[in-house]
Design an enzyme around this catalytic site. Structure first.
Site, PDB file in Angstrom:
ATOM      1  N   LYS A  54       0.827  -1.204   0.000  1.00 23.94           N
ATOM      2  CA  LYS A  54       0.000   0.000   0.000  1.00 23.94           C
ATOM      3  C   LYS A  54       0.861   1.254   0.000  1.00 23.94           C
ATOM      4  O   LYS A  54       0.539   2.250  -0.659  1.00 23.94           O
ATOM      5  CB  LYS A  54      -0.945  -0.029   1.205  1.00 23.94           C
ATOM      6  N   GLN A  98      -4.053  -1.572   9.707  1.00 23.47           N
ATOM      7  CA  GLN A  98      -3.956  -2.891   9.088  1.00 23.47           C
ATOM      8  C   GLN A  98      -4.610  -3.926  10.001  1.00 23.47           C
ATOM      9  O   GLN A  98      -4.308  -3.982  11.183  1.00 23.47           O
ATOM     10  CB  GLN A  98      -2.490  -3.253   8.831  1.00 23.47           C
ATOM     11  N   ASP A 121     -10.444   3.880   4.704  1.00 22.93           N
ATOM     12  CA  ASP A 121     -10.638   2.442   4.520  1.00 22.93           C
ATOM     13  C   ASP A 121     -12.080   2.031   4.818  1.00 22.93           C
ATOM     14  O   ASP A 121     -12.448   0.867   4.682  1.00 22.93           O
ATOM     15  CB  ASP A 121      -9.675   1.668   5.432  1.00 22.93           C
TER      16      ASP A 121
END
Length: 280
Positions: A54, A98, A121
Site C-alpha cells: 500500500k 492494518q 478504509d
C-alpha cells in the site's frame, strides 16, 4: 473454461493514475501532499507485506506515507492513543489500520478512534451507516472496489439476487448494503446458514468473503452466475474453487488480479478525496 475474467489490474491502474493527477493538483494549489498514515501492530509477515504494498502504491499515486509500527503486545488503550494522535494531526489526511490486529486488542474500539473524515478504509460505524443509508461517505475499500468492478463489466444488479457469503463488518456486511443500494435483492450467508449450496444456486451474483480456501465449489453455482472472489488465502488461492467455478459462471474474478488491486485503488482514491475535503 467458459467464464470471462473480471480483471481488476487495468481498472485499478486507471483509478490510481487519476488519483495521482488530483494529488498533484492539490500540491500545486495548496503546497500540501496528501498523506496516508498506516498503522501496523505486531510483525505478522502477511500484514507487513500488505502495508509495504500500500505504501508503494501510495507513492505512485503521489500520496505521502507515514508508517506507525507498534509491538505485538500493544494494548487497546495504547493503540487508540496512537490513532487519536494521527486523527488530530492536520498533516495526515487518511488513516489505515492494518487488520487483523492481535487478539488482545479491541479492534472495533481501535477503528472508532479514527476520525471519520480520515476513515479512507471505510471501517468506522459512521462509514457503515453512510453506506447503509446511501449517504455520502467513504466506502469500505474491498466492497467499494467490488462495486466499481461490477460496474466496469456492466453487471446488471437491479432485481438480481446477490448472495454474500460472509458477514464481516468491513467486507460482507457493507458489500450487502452497497448491493442493496444498487437495487439487488441481497441474502447474507455465513457459517450458520443451513443448506448453503442450495442457497448459492439461487444467486445471480455471488460474493465470496468467507476466508476459507476453495470453499465455494462449482456445483454450488447457477449456470451463468457472476462470481466475485474476495478471499485471499495462502498460496494465492481464493475462497472459490476457480477451475470448477469458471466452467459454470459467466464472469469470475481471478485471485490474484481481481478484487485485490481494486481494494488498494479505492483506498488511494479515497485518501485523495479526504485530502481535498480537508484542504477545502
Amino acid at each position: 473454461m467458459t467464464a470471462e475474467l473480471m480483471i481488476g489490474t487495468d481498472l485499478a491502474a486507471e483509478m490510481v493514475a487519476k488519483a495521482a493527477e488530483r494529488a498533484k493538483a492539490l500540491q500545486e494549489r495548496y503546497g500540501v501532499q496528501p498523506c496516508l498514515a498506516t498503522v501496523l501492530v505486531g510483525d505478522d509477515p502477511a500484514s507487513a507485506t500488505y502495508v509495504r504494498m500500500k505504501q508503494n502504491r501510495s507513492k505512485k499515486a503521489g500520496i505521502a506515507s507515514r508508517s506507525v509500527v507498534l509491538p505485538a503486545e500493544t494494548t487497546t488503550d495504547e493503540l487508540v492513543a496512537e490513532i487519536r494522535k494521527l486523527s488530530e494531526d492536520p498533516a495526515v489526511h487518511g488513516i489505515l489500520l492494518q487488520h487483523p490486529v492481535p487478539a488482545q486488542i479491541d479492534e472495533r474500539a481501535a477503528f472508532e478512534a479514527i476520525d471519520p473524515a480520515k476513515d479512507v478504509d471505510g471501517v468506522t460505524m459512521l462509514s457503515f451507516a453512510a453506506m447503509a443509508f446511501g449517504d455520502p461517505g467513504f466506502r469500505s475499500a474491498t466492497p467499494g472496489g467490488i462495486m466499481r468492478l461490477l460496474a466496469a463489466y456492466d453487471v446488471p444488479l437491479e432485481g438480481a439476487h446477490a448472495v454474500v457469503i460472509g458477514r464481516s463488518p468491513i467486507l460482507g456486511k457493507p458489500a450487502g448494503m452497497l448491493l442493496l443500494a444498487s437495487n439487488a435483492t441481497v441474502t447474507y450467508a455465513h457459517s450458520r446458514t443451513r443448506d448453503l449450496p442450495e442457497l448459492v444456486r439461487t444467486a445471480d451474483v455471488v460474493i465470496a468473503a468467507v476466508g476459507k480456501a476453495n470453499f465455494v465449489r462449482g456445483d454450488w453455482l447457477k449456470p451463468g452466475a457472476v462470481v466475485v472472489d474476495a478471499g485471499y488465502n495462502e498460496g494465492n488461492v481464493g475462497d472459490v474453487h476457480f477451475e470448477e467455478a469458471a466452467e459454470v459462471a459467466s464472469l469470475i474474478t481471478p485471485v490474484p488480479g481481481g478484487v485485490g488491486p481494486m481494494t488498494i485503488a479505492l483506498l488511494l482514491e479515497q485518501a485523495v478525496d479526504a485530502a481535498e475535503a480537508q484542504l477545502g
